[in-house]
Design a protein around this motif. Sequence first.
Motif, PDB file in Angstrom:
ATOM      1  N   VAL A   9      -3.115  19.552  15.583  1.00  0.00           N
ATOM      2  CA  VAL A   9      -4.117  20.391  16.226  1.00  0.00           C
ATOM      3  C   VAL A   9      -3.375  21.501  16.964  1.00  0.00           C
ATOM      4  O   VAL A   9      -2.672  21.258  17.941  1.00  0.00           O
ATOM      5  CB  VAL A   9      -5.001  19.587  17.204  1.00  0.00           C
ATOM      6  CG1 VAL A   9      -6.011  20.503  17.885  1.00  0.00           C
ATOM      7  CG2 VAL A   9      -5.717  18.469  16.460  1.00  0.00           C
ATOM      8  N   GLY A  10      -3.538  22.718  16.477  1.00  0.00           N
ATOM      9  CA  GLY A  10      -2.782  23.864  16.976  1.00  0.00           C
ATOM     10  C   GLY A  10      -2.042  24.493  15.814  1.00  0.00           C
ATOM     11  O   GLY A  10      -1.503  23.782  14.950  1.00  0.00           O
ATOM     12  N   GLY A  11      -2.039  25.833  15.779  1.00  0.00           N
ATOM     13  CA  GLY A  11      -1.455  26.503  14.620  1.00  0.00           C
ATOM     14  C   GLY A  11      -0.350  27.471  14.963  1.00  0.00           C
ATOM     15  O   GLY A  11      -0.176  28.491  14.292  1.00  0.00           O
ATOM     16  N   ILE A  31      -0.390  16.607   5.125  1.00  0.00           N
ATOM     17  CA  ILE A  31      -0.346  17.243   6.443  1.00  0.00           C
ATOM     18  C   ILE A  31      -1.535  18.190   6.562  1.00  0.00           C
ATOM     19  O   ILE A  31      -1.740  19.050   5.702  1.00  0.00           O
ATOM     20  CB  ILE A  31       0.952  18.038   6.652  1.00  0.00           C
ATOM     21  CG1 ILE A  31       2.183  17.130   6.479  1.00  0.00           C
ATOM     22  CG2 ILE A  31       0.962  18.696   8.030  1.00  0.00           C
ATOM     23  CD1 ILE A  31       3.507  17.884   6.506  1.00  0.00           C
ATOM     24  N   GLY A  32      -2.295  18.053   7.627  1.00  0.00           N
ATOM     25  CA  GLY A  32      -3.371  18.984   7.931  1.00  0.00           C
ATOM     26  C   GLY A  32      -3.067  19.726   9.224  1.00  0.00           C
ATOM     27  O   GLY A  32      -2.548  19.135  10.175  1.00  0.00           O
ATOM     28  N   ILE A  33      -3.365  21.016   9.244  1.00  0.00           N
ATOM     29  CA  ILE A  33      -3.162  21.845  10.439  1.00  0.00           C
ATOM     30  C   ILE A  33      -4.481  22.533  10.753  1.00  0.00           C
ATOM     31  O   ILE A  33      -5.083  23.165   9.880  1.00  0.00           O
ATOM     32  CB  ILE A  33      -2.067  22.910  10.216  1.00  0.00           C
ATOM     33  CG1 ILE A  33      -0.783  22.271   9.698  1.00  0.00           C
ATOM     34  CG2 ILE A  33      -1.792  23.688  11.508  1.00  0.00           C
ATOM     35  CD1 ILE A  33       0.202  23.289   9.134  1.00  0.00           C
ATOM     36  N   ILE A  34      -4.916  22.412  11.997  1.00  0.00           N
ATOM     37  CA  ILE A  34      -6.147  23.077  12.432  1.00  0.00           C
ATOM     38  C   ILE A  34      -5.795  24.024  13.565  1.00  0.00           C
ATOM     39  O   ILE A  34      -5.379  23.594  14.645  1.00  0.00           O
ATOM     40  CB  ILE A  34      -7.206  22.055  12.908  1.00  0.00           C
ATOM     41  CG1 ILE A  34      -7.478  21.016  11.822  1.00  0.00           C
ATOM     42  CG2 ILE A  34      -8.496  22.772  13.293  1.00  0.00           C
ATOM     43  CD1 ILE A  34      -8.388  19.882  12.275  1.00  0.00           C
ATOM     44  N   PRO A  40      -2.089  32.157   9.942  1.00  0.00           N
ATOM     45  CA  PRO A  40      -1.177  31.018   9.856  1.00  0.00           C
ATOM     46  C   PRO A  40      -0.118  31.131  10.954  1.00  0.00           C
ATOM     47  O   PRO A  40      -0.042  32.151  11.642  1.00  0.00           O
ATOM     48  CB  PRO A  40      -0.568  31.171   8.451  1.00  0.00           C
ATOM     49  CG  PRO A  40      -0.678  32.627   8.140  1.00  0.00           C
ATOM     50  CD  PRO A  40      -1.943  33.090   8.799  1.00  0.00           C
ATOM     51  N   PRO A  41       0.716  30.106  11.150  1.00  0.00           N
ATOM     52  CA  PRO A  41       1.693  30.152  12.241  1.00  0.00           C
ATOM     53  C   PRO A  41       2.638  31.351  12.165  1.00  0.00           C
ATOM     54  O   PRO A  41       3.042  31.770  11.076  1.00  0.00           O
ATOM     55  CB  PRO A  41       2.460  28.829  12.065  1.00  0.00           C
ATOM     56  CG  PRO A  41       1.479  27.916  11.413  1.00  0.00           C
ATOM     57  CD  PRO A  41       0.701  28.797  10.474  1.00  0.00           C
ATOM     58  N   THR A  70      -2.292  21.380   4.157  1.00  0.00           N
ATOM     59  CA  THR A  70      -3.572  22.086   4.212  1.00  0.00           C
ATOM     60  C   THR A  70      -3.712  22.779   5.554  1.00  0.00           C
ATOM     61  O   THR A  70      -3.611  22.131   6.595  1.00  0.00           O
ATOM     62  CB  THR A  70      -4.756  21.110   4.027  1.00  0.00           C
ATOM     63  OG1 THR A  70      -4.600  20.413   2.788  1.00  0.00           O
ATOM     64  CG2 THR A  70      -6.076  21.857   4.022  1.00  0.00           C
ATOM     65  N   MET A  71      -3.935  24.099   5.520  1.00  0.00           N
ATOM     66  CA  MET A  71      -4.092  24.881   6.746  1.00  0.00           C
ATOM     67  C   MET A  71      -5.558  25.244   6.941  1.00  0.00           C
ATOM     68  O   MET A  71      -6.185  25.844   6.062  1.00  0.00           O
ATOM     69  CB  MET A  71      -3.254  26.168   6.656  1.00  0.00           C
ATOM     70  CG  MET A  71      -3.381  27.086   7.853  1.00  0.00           C
ATOM     71  SD  MET A  71      -2.457  26.488   9.278  1.00  0.00           S
ATOM     72  CE  MET A  71      -3.343  27.279  10.633  1.00  0.00           C
TER      73      MET A  71
END
Length: 398
Positions: A9-11, A31-34, A40-41, A70-71
């Motif tokens: 949680v956090g990008g 891996i999931g990123i929210i 994107p980062p 997955t972003m």
Amino acid sequence: MADFKYLIVGGGMTAAAAVAGIREVDHDGSIGIIGTEAHPPYNRPPLTKALWKGDPLESIWRKIEGPGITMHAGRTVQKLDAPNKRVTDDQGASHGYTKLLLATGCTPRRLPFPDEVQKQLIYYRTLDDYERLRAQTQHGQRFAIIGGGFIGSELGASLTMNGKQVVMIFPDAAIGGRMYPPELATFLNGYYREKGVEILSGAKVTGAELRDGKLVLKVEGEQGAREITADGVIAGIGVVPNVTLAEAAGLKVDNGIRVNSDLQTSDPNIYAAGDVASFHNPALNQWMRVEHEDNANTMGGMAGNAMAGCTVSYDHLPLFYSDLFDLGYEAIGEVDARLQMVADWKTPFREGVVYYLRDERVRGALLWNVWGQVDAARALIASPGPHRPENLKGRLPA
């Protein structure tokens, strides 16, 4: 419903570092990123420094692509159900996890102004803030900066070097007055004035209004009351850690989300890292929360390792750095003007080391235009001493 072995949680930078840390150990786990931002980062420090010196925008992006990653950009997690290992975002989507990392960062403090004024202010922190300010510089010439800390001093220099008229307004006596020795901070006031920056120290913005399409700030200070009209106004008055999600989930919070040396929160399946995490540093024997790049990258990477099953012990003492016109520094530990300070100048205010002491222990070091001494400074801070001012001259070569 989407389930991930690892959910972040956090990008930001911490998230990107965590992905790399996970992949060092687990090459296949999902891996999931929210992330709340639509991007994107990316690396944040160039927003106040390198991008204004001509570095291309493409240089800031962090590489997180790969199979099993997955972003979800432009989404904000609103609920954390720790017992069931699920989070829910602002679009109502539910995401399950085996291991969760909270890398929620910080939110800028805001001034108590009306909504019509708030919409015009830039609380500088994100890529969108950079692009908005960059667009303003295409047609505007005069810019006001509220705050004399990291954001204020770096943007004051960067905008001036881009040919803009800059006025800096802050309540302290001098730029960086809460960090630098008084004589160095006073030097910086004069140095910035020589570069063309108008410095209003000991001053406070008491109000603001829109007038003929421009922001007008009402300023009160040592020189009395005045108005400042600007084409753009940037506020850099500090940040607060984003702990609401953790608090609602019952995690331990104390100036950030508390983590152990394994970077686990009070829930062993939930980790925290970066700006939002509060950790105990053994060298200083104190709890810390650090809002800088080195901490984001190192802590994020180790959190990723830990989530993937490695045993870690986060005892890293992060460094931070800044560029101010043709001056620059690296610093480490407690760099706090309330401590006893010992300055060892090779050239006064141009090159030297400032040591910060308490109870005959070195708590921090400011390496002013001095490079390659960070590891030596870390070792000095970790050593028990006693360290007396007269014995510190030349300890870290300038």
